[in-house]
Structure formats: structure tokens, C-alpha cells
Design an enzyme around this catalytic site. Structure first.
Site, mmCIF file in Angstrom:
data_model
loop_
_atom_site.group_PDB
_atom_site.id
_atom_site.type_symbol
_atom_site.label_atom_id
_atom_site.label_comp_id
_atom_site.label_asym_id
_atom_site.label_seq_id
_atom_site.Cartn_x
_atom_site.Cartn_y
_atom_site.Cartn_z
ATOM 1 N N ARG A 106 1.065 -1.146 0.264
ATOM 2 C CA ARG A 106 -0.103 -0.103 -0.127
ATOM 3 C C ARG A 106 1.024 1.225 0.008
ATOM 4 N NH1 ARG A 106 -3.814 -1.134 4.067
ATOM 5 N NH2 ARG A 106 -5.019 -1.867 2.124
ATOM 6 N N ASN A 109 -0.476 -0.590 13.480
ATOM 7 C CA ASN A 109 -0.646 -1.723 12.606
ATOM 8 C C ASN A 109 0.882 -2.193 13.320
ATOM 9 O OD1 ASN A 109 -1.777 -1.352 9.705
ATOM 10 N ND2 ASN A 109 -0.791 0.812 9.774
ATOM 11 N N ASP A 164 4.163 -4.417 6.400
ATOM 12 C CA ASP A 164 3.007 -5.003 7.778
ATOM 13 C C ASP A 164 3.273 -6.333 8.254
ATOM 14 O OD1 ASP A 164 0.708 -5.771 7.592
ATOM 15 O OD2 ASP A 164 0.157 -3.839 7.566
ATOM 16 N N ASP A 182 -7.089 -9.579 12.355
ATOM 17 C CA ASP A 182 -6.452 -9.828 11.357
ATOM 18 C C ASP A 182 -5.514 -10.962 11.547
ATOM 19 O OD1 ASP A 182 -8.372 -8.689 9.531
ATOM 20 O OD2 ASP A 182 -6.903 -6.668 9.436
#
Length: 176
Positions: free
Chosen positions: A23, A87, A103, A120
């Protein structure tokens, strides 16, 4: 390591463990840049995903990166309070092209009342197997999840009551 200069606009690049770009945040204003800490601000910046899709952030955000911690924190200023998105990641590096980090999938979402959710875990497990994360990374990330939770509960660092407000005020001075 290069150091981003206060007032400089930088890109932020997020990668995955396998080296693939994940990203890109098009523009974040450096509010503080040292060889250890980057604090930046952005609002309605374009974000490009690895598949080429783009979207625009919806609210002002203050970003906190540290060269020795395996996480970064984004404080998003919304009408009903500050939300944090954390994160689990490698420490950042800056190479004049962009501020960069890896990440590692795990995230913690913190609500204005300082309650939080770990997110996640399934994505982390999938990528841990697919990309063969070393056991040392697993230990580092487990330790840093615990550290982040302690910081949230103690309202330390970017979670302190005044942190986002003070840095957002500084961000606004650059926009004037």
C-alpha cells in the site's frame, strides 16, 4: 539513514514480508523527523493498493512511526473522538524516496473510550505460513502486541490524551 525534514511531504510505502509493495499513502506532511521517530499528518490523501485500486482517506490523521518499535499508530480525528489504528510492522526506514515498513497483518483498533480489538489474526496466520515468517518474527510481534496493549492501557506515547491534539494543531499551522 536519511531523515525526513519537518514540513516535507513524504510518501509512505507499506510492504509485505516477501518484499511486495502492499500500500502507498501518496502524501503525508512530516511534523517531526529524526533517525528514531517520524510523526506525520495527512487528510484526504490518496492511498493506492497493491492491485492498483485507489481510495482517499476520510479524515485527518496523525501518524506515529518509531525506528525501534515493531508497530506504527495512526490516530484518526473523527467527530465522535479519536480512533487509533495500530499496525504490527517492522520499524520504519526512510530513504528519501519514502518512509517504508513491512506490514505484518496484525492490527489493533482502538476506540475513543480506549477499548480495543485485535484484528486480522487469521490473515497473520495465513501469511505467516505462506511467506514462512521466521519464529523470531513471531516472538517479536507477540511481544509488541503486548507492548501496544500496555501503552493503550497506560495512555502512553501516541495514546496520551494530548498527543494527537498537539500534533494536529501543528499540522494545521502548516496548512495555513
Amino acid at each position: 539513514m536519511a531523515i525526513p525534514q519537518e514540513g516535507e511531504r513524504v510518501q509512505i510505502h507499506s510492504y509485505k514480508h516477501d518484499g511486495n509493495l502492499h500500500r502507498v499513502w501518496d502524501e503525508t506532511l512530516c511534523l517531526k523527523g529524526t533517525n528514531r521517530i517520524f510523526i506525520g499528518g495527512n487528510d484526504r490523501t490518496t492511498v493506492t493498493e497493491s492491485d492498483g485500486r485507489t481510495w482517499i482517506t476520510r479524515e485527518p490523521a496523525i501518524c506515529y512511526f518509531h525506528a525501534q518499535h515493531w508497530f506504527n499508530v495512526i490516530g484518526m480525528l473523527r467527530e465522535d473522538g479519536i480512533y487509533y489504528y495500530c499496525n504490527l510492522s517492522s520499524p520504519f526506514l526512510y530513504d528519501r524516496e519514502a518512509l517504508k515498513y513491512i506490514d505484518y497483518d496484525l492490527d489493533i483498533k482502538v476506540f475513543p473510550d480506549m477499548t480495543f480489538d485485535l484484528l486480522d489474526e487469521d490473515e497473520y496466520e495465513l501469511h505467516r505460513r505462506q511467506m514462512d515468517y521466521p519464529q523470531s518474527i513471531d516472538h517479536i510481534l507477540t511481544h509488541n502486541v503486548d507492548k501496544l496493549i500496555r501503552w493503550i492501557r497506560a495512555r502512553k506515547g501516541p495514546f496520551s490524551p494530548e498527543f494527537i491534539d498537539e500534533w494536529y494543531e501543528r499540522y494545521l499551522t502548516y496548512l495555513r
